[in-house]
Write an enzyme that holds these catalytic residues in place. Structure first.
Site, short mmCIF file in Angstrom:
data_model
loop_
_atom_site.label_atom_id
_atom_site.label_comp_id
_atom_site.label_asym_id
_atom_site.label_seq_id
_atom_site.Cartn_x
_atom_site.Cartn_y
_atom_site.Cartn_z
CE LYS A 81 -76.41 -47.56 52.89
NZ LYS A 81 -75.78 -48.86 53.24
CB SER A 156 -78.86 -51.04 54.48
OG SER A 156 -77.48 -50.78 54.36
CB SER A 180 -75.50 -52.96 53.17
OG SER A 180 -76.42 -53.29 54.18
N1 GLN Z 1 -78.49 -56.62 56.32
C1 GLN Z 1 -77.41 -56.66 57.25
C2 GLN Z 1 -77.87 -56.09 58.57
O1 GLN Z 1 -79.00 -55.83 58.70
C3 GLN Z 1 -76.22 -55.93 56.71
C4 GLN Z 1 -76.35 -54.47 56.80
C5 GLN Z 1 -75.20 -53.76 56.18
O2 GLN Z 1 -74.37 -54.35 55.51
N2 GLN Z 1 -75.14 -52.47 56.44
O3 GLN Z 1 -77.10 -55.89 59.45
#
Ligand code: GLN
Length: 482
Positions: A81, A156, A180
């Protein structure tokens, strides 16, 4: 040589290399060929590391030919990532503000994987600074879900999940602040593990919300998730929150006497789509047939988790992202006028460099931390976080007949279509409702695809006690062996 990359797991790679079925170089080359063919459609990668990967692959083969002992993960091609630092490589967090930022050191997880011999194919797409649930918030490109290209891959860590699902890497790394790793794994039909807070060093991970962030593996099988987790975990003096594990934590688990709890708050009919309900019920049945005991439990403060997260997370985001001023870390091309003041530079750089979701969270976070509102929002949210933690403590308490592991859905729906939730942030936020509590409580949690795979795929989540990754991994392996 033509290899079937679809069936290649870390485990199979290790066996194949040992039995001289292929060389490290051949596999690496095969992956790049496949990526060059497939990724123009999927867009999983932001950048490829072809030159350094092939060089390392060649060196590994020479070592092998000389009869030197090889590190355990030698040659394993991984997708990383793009918020995890690899020394001397561009690391963007999918943000324009870091478009040309070159990392000056290796994240601890990268250092560990390098020592184990792994190879990095490239850096993967993500929501900007990991804020989002569909990878649509990337400043650079939209990643498609390889199982159905009209749908999002989740987020994400959508790029890593899509790369693994489309055979453009054997496995990958993601980061998980509110889901994410697990949600994109579920959307793409692969496995994603968020380790216990403190199990894996966050040194060299671009911080989103520091009290919630963890790095973890995205893989094709639970067995591979275990291999990768074991390679990256452990105490690191560079991360003050990382923990030394006691021998008790390291005890292998047998699934024989484990009881799984089903929290009633996670299985409310209105919130869950039919396909998800059906696929998860079948997974539960399959585990029951394998001899696992189930029990209904209650986690009464679940309904506050999302609101609590959307106060604590932006508060930490607003503090962590102050460092990106367009002067340090990276420089956006083009200068303002000669008379531009420092304040004007900051305004311009941050104004141009951050996307709308990042700005929304910085503003929200600054607000909940501001004097006059701090007690009403931030301090209150911390108290609620404690209640959520205590729910889990109670559910897991052996002296109160508690369970060993908790099973829930990963997401209320399978992968949605592009644009379906981009107009309404709240709708997007709701897709993390089942994954956020584990982050708030710091617990390990894994997302496993139900089998046979649905179209679009559906995942279920196993949440374990602190540092009891073994419990959820063993149950996961049991499920996948059936
Ligand atoms: N989708 C969640 C957010 O928008 C989690 C994001 C993440 O785990 N980095 O915060």
């Amino acid at each position: 040589m033509h290899m079937n990359l679809t069936n290649l797991t870390i485990k199979k790679f290790q066996e194949g290399l040992k039995n001289k079925k292929f060389s490290v170089f051949e596999i690496a080359e095969e992956y790049f060929k496949h990526i060059e063919k497939k990724d123009p459609e999927i867009n999983a990668y932001i950048s490829l590391l072809k030159e350094s990967a092939l060089k390392k692959a060649g060196e590994a083969d020479i070592k092998k030919a000389k009869g030197e002992t090889l590190a355990p993960l030698t040659g394993i091609p991984l997708a990383i990532k793009d918020n995890i630092l690899i020394e001397n490589e561009i690391t963007t967090s999918a943000s324009k503000i870091l478009e040309n930022y070159k990392a000056s050191y290796d994240a601890t997880v990268i250092k560990k994987l390098k020592n184990e011999g792994a190879i990095f194919l490239g850096k993967t797409n993500m929501d900007e600074f990991a804020m989002g649930s569909s990878t649509e918030n990337s400043a650079f490109k939209k990643t498609k879900n390889p199982r159905d290209v009209s749908r999002v891959p989740g987020g994400s860590s959508g790029g890593s999940a899509a790369a693994v699902a489309a055979d453009m890497a054997v496995a990958g790394l993601g980061s998980d602040t509110g889901g994410s790793i697990r949600q994109p794994a579920s959307f793409c039909g692969v496995v994603g593990l968020k380790p216990t807070y403190g199990a894996v060093s966050r040194y060299g991970l671009m911080a989103m919300a520091s009290s919630l962030d963890q790095i973890g593996p995205i893989t094709k099988t639970v067995e591979d998730a275990e291999i990768l987790f074991n390679a990256i975990k452990g105490f690191d003096p560079m991360d003050a929150t990382s923990q030394r594990l006691t021998t008790d934590n390291l005890q292998p688990t047998t699934t024989k006497n484990l009881t799984i709890g089903l929290p009633k708050e996670y299985f409310i009919k209105e919130g869950l789509d039919d396909q998800t309900t059906k696929a998860i019920s079948e997974a539960i049945e399959s585990l029951k047939k394998a001899g696992i005991k189930f029990k209904e439990i209650s986690l009464p403060h679940t309904k506050y988790a999302l609101s609590c997260y959307y106060i604590i997370m932006p508060a930490e985001v607003s503090a962590n992202l102050t460092r990106f001023d367009g002067i340090r870390y990276a420089r956006i091309a083009g200068r303002g006028s000669q008379t531009e003041t420092l304040k004007e530079i900051y305004f311009r750089q941050r104004g141009e460099g951050f996307g709308p979701e990042v700005k929304r969270r910085i503003i929200l976070g600054t607000f909940v931390l501001s004097s006059g509102y701090y007690d009403a929002y931030y301090a209150k949210a911390q108290k609620v976080r404690n209640l959520i933690r205590k729910d889990f403590d109670k559910a897991f308490d052996p002296s109160a007949g508690g369970v060993d592991v908790i099973l829930t859905p990963v997401s209320p729906t399978p992968a949605f279509h592009f644009g379906e939730k981009t107009d309404d942030p709240l709708k997007m936020y709701l897709s993390d409702i089942f994954t956020i509590p584990a982050n708030l409580a710091g617990l390990p949690a894994i997302s496993i695809s139900t089998r046979p795979m649905e179209n679009p795929p559906v995942g279920f989540q196993l949440i374990g006690k602190h540092f009891k990754e073994n419990d959820i991994l063993e149950i996961g392996k049991l499920y996948e062996s059936r």
